[in-house]
Motif scaffolding. Structure first.
Motif, PDB file in Angstrom:
ATOM      1  N   ALA A   1       0.840  -1.190   0.000  1.00 37.05           N
ATOM      2  CA  ALA A   1       0.000   0.000   0.000  1.00 37.05           C
ATOM      3  C   ALA A   1       0.879   1.244   0.000  1.00 37.05           C
ATOM      4  O   ALA A   1       1.751   1.409   0.841  1.00 37.05           O
ATOM      5  N   GLU A   2       0.651   2.092  -0.945  1.00 36.94           N
ATOM      6  CA  GLU A   2       1.384   3.343  -1.035  1.00 36.94           C
ATOM      7  C   GLU A   2       0.396   4.483  -1.128  1.00 36.94           C
ATOM      8  O   GLU A   2      -0.715   4.320  -1.639  1.00 36.94           O
ATOM      9  N   GLU A   3       0.809   5.642  -0.682  1.00 37.18           N
ATOM     10  CA  GLU A   3      -0.065   6.806  -0.680  1.00 37.18           C
ATOM     11  C   GLU A   3      -0.477   7.143  -2.111  1.00 37.18           C
ATOM     12  O   GLU A   3       0.355   7.282  -3.003  1.00 37.18           O
ATOM     13  N   GLY A   4      -1.764   7.276  -2.311  1.00 29.50           N
ATOM     14  CA  GLY A   4      -2.279   7.631  -3.625  1.00 29.50           C
ATOM     15  C   GLY A   4      -2.505   6.450  -4.545  1.00 29.50           C
ATOM     16  O   GLY A   4      -2.975   6.638  -5.674  1.00 29.50           O
ATOM     17  N   TYR A   5      -2.199   5.225  -4.094  1.00 30.93           N
ATOM     18  CA  TYR A   5      -2.311   4.066  -4.969  1.00 30.93           C
ATOM     19  C   TYR A   5      -3.749   3.827  -5.416  1.00 30.93           C
ATOM     20  O   TYR A   5      -4.018   3.634  -6.608  1.00 30.93           O
ATOM     21  N   GLU A   6      -4.694   3.839  -4.467  1.00 37.89           N
ATOM     22  CA  GLU A   6      -6.086   3.581  -4.819  1.00 37.89           C
ATOM     23  C   GLU A   6      -6.625   4.648  -5.762  1.00 37.89           C
ATOM     24  O   GLU A   6      -7.348   4.340  -6.717  1.00 37.89           O
ATOM     25  N   ASP A   7      -6.281   5.905  -5.494  1.00 36.29           N
ATOM     26  CA  ASP A   7      -6.715   6.978  -6.391  1.00 36.29           C
ATOM     27  C   ASP A   7      -6.109   6.795  -7.780  1.00 36.29           C
ATOM     28  O   ASP A   7      -6.760   7.055  -8.795  1.00 36.29           O
ATOM     29  N   ALA A   8      -4.876   6.316  -7.815  1.00 37.53           N
ATOM     30  CA  ALA A   8      -4.199   6.107  -9.099  1.00 37.53           C
ATOM     31  C   ALA A   8      -4.863   4.991  -9.888  1.00 37.53           C
ATOM     32  O   ALA A   8      -4.942   5.057 -11.122  1.00 37.53           O
TER      33      ALA A   8
ATOM     34  N   VAL B   1       5.239   1.380 -21.363  1.00 37.76           N
ATOM     35  CA  VAL B   1       4.072   2.234 -21.211  1.00 37.76           C
ATOM     36  C   VAL B   1       4.452   3.656 -21.604  1.00 37.76           C
ATOM     37  O   VAL B   1       5.533   4.145 -21.249  1.00 37.76           O
ATOM     38  N   ASN B   2       3.582   4.309 -22.335  1.00 35.25           N
ATOM     39  CA  ASN B   2       3.822   5.692 -22.723  1.00 35.25           C
ATOM     40  C   ASN B   2       3.981   6.537 -21.463  1.00 35.25           C
ATOM     41  O   ASN B   2       3.071   6.588 -20.627  1.00 35.25           O
ATOM     42  N   PRO B   3       5.133   7.202 -21.293  1.00 37.14           N
ATOM     43  CA  PRO B   3       5.361   7.964 -20.055  1.00 37.14           C
ATOM     44  C   PRO B   3       4.359   9.093 -19.847  1.00 37.14           C
ATOM     45  O   PRO B   3       4.123   9.510 -18.715  1.00 37.14           O
ATOM     46  N   SER B   4       3.767   9.587 -20.927  1.00 39.02           N
ATOM     47  CA  SER B   4       2.829  10.708 -20.783  1.00 39.02           C
ATOM     48  C   SER B   4       1.616  10.321 -19.946  1.00 39.02           C
ATOM     49  O   SER B   4       1.122  11.121 -19.151  1.00 39.02           O
ATOM     50  N   ILE B   5       1.139   9.059 -20.105  1.00 35.34           N
ATOM     51  CA  ILE B   5      -0.032   8.647 -19.338  1.00 35.34           C
ATOM     52  C   ILE B   5       0.325   8.463 -17.860  1.00 35.34           C
ATOM     53  O   ILE B   5      -0.459   8.785 -16.971  1.00 35.34           O
ATOM     54  N   LEU B   6       1.547   7.986 -17.573  1.00 34.37           N
ATOM     55  CA  LEU B   6       1.983   7.837 -16.186  1.00 34.37           C
ATOM     56  C   LEU B   6       2.198   9.201 -15.536  1.00 34.37           C
ATOM     57  O   LEU B   6       1.837   9.406 -14.368  1.00 34.37           O
ATOM     58  N   ASN B   7       2.770  10.123 -16.294  1.00 33.90           N
ATOM     59  CA  ASN B   7       2.969  11.487 -15.768  1.00 33.90           C
ATOM     60  C   ASN B   7       1.629  12.157 -15.489  1.00 33.90           C
ATOM     61  O   ASN B   7       1.464  12.864 -14.486  1.00 33.90           O
TER      62      ASN B   7
ATOM     63  N   LEU C   1      -1.234  10.656 -14.724  1.00 32.68           N
ATOM     64  CA  LEU C   1      -1.834  10.042 -13.534  1.00 32.68           C
ATOM     65  C   LEU C   1      -1.160  10.534 -12.266  1.00 32.68           C
ATOM     66  O   LEU C   1      -1.819  10.775 -11.249  1.00 32.68           O
ATOM     67  N   GLY C   2       0.161  10.688 -12.332  1.00 37.54           N
ATOM     68  CA  GLY C   2       0.878  11.206 -11.167  1.00 37.54           C
ATOM     69  C   GLY C   2       0.466  12.625 -10.834  1.00 37.54           C
ATOM     70  O   GLY C   2       0.290  12.980  -9.660  1.00 37.54           O
ATOM     71  N   ALA C   3       0.289  13.444 -11.879  1.00 35.29           N
ATOM     72  CA  ALA C   3      -0.100  14.841 -11.657  1.00 35.29           C
ATOM     73  C   ALA C   3      -1.520  14.939 -11.097  1.00 35.29           C
ATOM     74  O   ALA C   3      -1.808  15.774 -10.238  1.00 35.29           O
ATOM     75  N   VAL C   4      -2.413  14.078 -11.563  1.00 29.66           N
ATOM     76  CA  VAL C   4      -3.813  14.129 -11.131  1.00 29.66           C
ATOM     77  C   VAL C   4      -3.976  13.632  -9.696  1.00 29.66           C
ATOM     78  O   VAL C   4      -4.724  14.221  -8.900  1.00 29.66           O
ATOM     79  N   THR C   5      -3.265  12.558  -9.353  1.00 31.24           N
ATOM     80  CA  THR C   5      -3.474  11.916  -8.051  1.00 31.24           C
ATOM     81  C   THR C   5      -2.444  12.299  -6.997  1.00 31.24           C
ATOM     82  O   THR C   5      -2.663  12.092  -5.802  1.00 31.24           O
TER      83      THR C   5
ATOM     84  N   SER D   1       3.138   8.611  -6.010  1.00 29.62           N
ATOM     85  CA  SER D   1       4.536   8.445  -6.409  1.00 29.62           C
ATOM     86  C   SER D   1       4.602   7.701  -7.739  1.00 29.62           C
ATOM     87  O   SER D   1       3.663   6.991  -8.108  1.00 29.62           O
ATOM     88  N   PRO D   2       5.706   7.840  -8.466  1.00 27.53           N
ATOM     89  CA  PRO D   2       5.838   7.107  -9.743  1.00 27.53           C
ATOM     90  C   PRO D   2       5.677   5.598  -9.573  1.00 27.53           C
ATOM     91  O   PRO D   2       5.097   4.937 -10.440  1.00 27.53           O
ATOM     92  N   GLU D   3       6.191   5.047  -8.454  1.00 23.01           N
ATOM     93  CA  GLU D   3       6.064   3.602  -8.221  1.00 23.01           C
ATOM     94  C   GLU D   3       4.602   3.205  -8.041  1.00 23.01           C
ATOM     95  O   GLU D   3       4.141   2.199  -8.583  1.00 23.01           O
ATOM     96  N   ALA D   4       3.850   4.013  -7.259  1.00 27.02           N
ATOM     97  CA  ALA D   4       2.437   3.720  -7.029  1.00 27.02           C
ATOM     98  C   ALA D   4       1.640   3.834  -8.318  1.00 27.02           C
ATOM     99  O   ALA D   4       0.754   3.010  -8.593  1.00 27.02           O
ATOM    100  N   VAL D   5       1.954   4.826  -9.127  1.00 28.84           N
ATOM    101  CA  VAL D   5       1.252   5.017 -10.398  1.00 28.84           C
ATOM    102  C   VAL D   5       1.503   3.840 -11.326  1.00 28.84           C
ATOM    103  O   VAL D   5       0.580   3.325 -11.965  1.00 28.84           O
TER     104      VAL D   5
END
Length: 470
Positions: free
Chosen positions: A33-40, A98-104, A106-110, A113-117
């Protein structure tokens, strides 16, 4: 999403136990469990769904406007969004970045952390999107069964069996002999590749025939019956090949058991259509809540899907049988209307997923490793098409039918062919060049079959009238 959840909860645990190549979503949830994981996870699911439907609708519209089947737009959308192009839909068994733009995004919205995303994205792709695709295929086959005429299927049963057996035997023999004597490939890999040519994707063919209004035609019913039998024969062939790879021998008992189970399953569906229909009607009429009929149908669909897997067959055969059984009730039209929105949504996810799991890098001629595979693929594609079309011309009928349409309907390999390629690679039965050749064959037959079906089938009266109105 209620259908997907109901089917997944009932069917997927069994599928995971019976078919080792399916990823287990329970394993995917064993995440720190990491902070923001469920939201991500939620944000990733929402973003993926938006991308899937926007791109698929645009390409569907383009295909329809130029006279091509809508399902081709979904397959193309998957290819565009998958590892072969934009990298928005990446599945573990296919690989890719994975296209980094979609991970970035998701990270910005939620704010996760990059690992959780990354973990959230992987989880929703395998446990949510892939599962929705699986249940979408079950629903598609269920509705196909609802729209089918059991009496007509039985009437064309002999013709369907002829097409199915010929469509398995011709490509298998031609492909195996060509690989052994022309390309000098070892016997077991050649036989495995030949077996991959036997498969037919009933999902793609059924969807196209529904779209162009020919599912209830005699040709459509022969194709449907042959595709179902072809699926059963494909399971038997795959079991034989896996046994041959593992032990070097073929277990006759296993083959006999599969054929016996398939026979009982088909006969059981016929009997249920006759005797269970009044019982289902009586139970459904006792309920007054608006969702009761839908719930009962989903439960019945899930039950027969489970029985299909328990019989060492496939869940999709159970789903089709459930539709066939309920087609004999007075609730048939109502059920078709209730399920249609879910078919529309979930089958889109299914076909986009099929496209996303295609790796176009195997057809890059600039890569020296691909060149042998491309040459072999060209031969396999020709055999794959000619073998199935030839099977259509084996049909004996006093009535006027389009044998070309029947044979063409058996061409697409789709997800079934990818399973053969994946298992062949995983077991070490296929060298890299031959594995790539099979994947190319699957890609080509999957994409051209919807186009060819549109032209070989005469336009149905129903479709002609609809187009005249619009």
């Amino acid at each position: 999403m209620s259908i997907a959840i109901a089917i997944d909860r009932a069917v997927i645990p069994i599928l995971n136990g019976q078919l080792g190549w399916l990823p287990n979503p329970l394993l995917l949830t064993e995440t720190v469990a990491e902070e923001g994981y469920e939201d991500a996870v939620i944000a990733s699911l929402v973003a993926t769904v938006i991308v899937i439907f926007v791109v698929s609708r645009l390409l569907e519209e383009l295909c329809v406007r130029v006279g091509l089947p809508a399902v081709l737009g979904d397959l193309l959308a998957g290819i565009v969004l998958g590892a072969s192009a934009l990298g928005f839909l990446i599945f573990a068994e296919v690989g890719g970045e994975v296209n980094p733009s979609i991970l970035n995004f998701l990270g910005a919205v939620t704010g996760a952390s990059p690992e959780a995303v990354t973990k959230a994205y992987d989880f929703q792709m395998e446990a949510l999107i892939d599962r929705t695709a699986t249940s979408g295929l079950l629903v598609l086959l269920f509705v196909t069964g609802l729209e089918s005429d059991l009496g007509e299927l039985i009437r064309v049963g002999g013709q369907a069996a002829t097409v199915a057996c010929s469509g398995v035997a011709i490509p298998f023999v031609l492909g195996s002999l060509m690989l052994i004597y022309v390309f000098h490939i070892a016997t077991i890999p050649a036989l495995f590749a030949g077996a991959a040519l036997t498969a037919t994707s009933i999902g793609i063919t059924a969807k196209v025939m529904q779209d162009i209004g020919v599912l209830k035609s005699k040709e459509g019913q022969i194709i449907l019956g042959a595709a179902i039998l072809d699926d059963i024969l494909g399971i038997v062939v795959l079991a034989v090949m896996l046994s041959l790879v593992a032990t070097g021998t073929v277990e006759i008992a296993t083959i006999a058991s599969l054929l016996f189970s398939a026979t009982l399953f088909v006969l059981g569906a016929v009997l249920l259509n006759r005797y269970f229909a009044p019982i289902f009607e009586a139970i459904a009429d006792r309920f007054k809540s608006p969702g009761a009929l839908m719930t009962l149908a989903v439960l019945f669909l899930a039950l027969l899907s489970l029985l299909g897997v328990a019989a060492k067959l496939e869940a999709i055969l159970g789903a089709f049988a459930a539709g066939i059984v309920l087609a004999g009730t007075n609730k048939r039209d109502e059920l078709q209307q209730l399920f249609q929105p879910f078919v529309y949504i979930q089958t889109t996810v299914f076909f986009v997923t099929v496209g996303a799991k295609v790796d176009l890098s195997v057809i890059n001629p600039l890569n020296p490793e691909n060149r042998e595979g491309l040459i072999i693929a060209a031969i396999l594609i020709a055999i794959a098409i000619v073998g199935k079309v030839a099977a259509g011309f084996v049909v004996i009928s006093k009535e006027k039918i389009s044998r070309l349409a029947i044979g063409t309907g058996m061409i697409p390999r789709g997800e079934v062919g990818l399973v053969f390629a994946g298992l062949g690679s995983a077991t070490g039965a296929l060298p890299k060049s031959l594995d790539a050749a099979i994947i190319i064959m699957v890609i080509v037959t999957t994409l051209i079959a919807p186009i060819l079906l549109r032209f070989v089938f005469p336009k149905s009266e129903e479709v002609t009238q609809t187009e005249a109105i619009t």
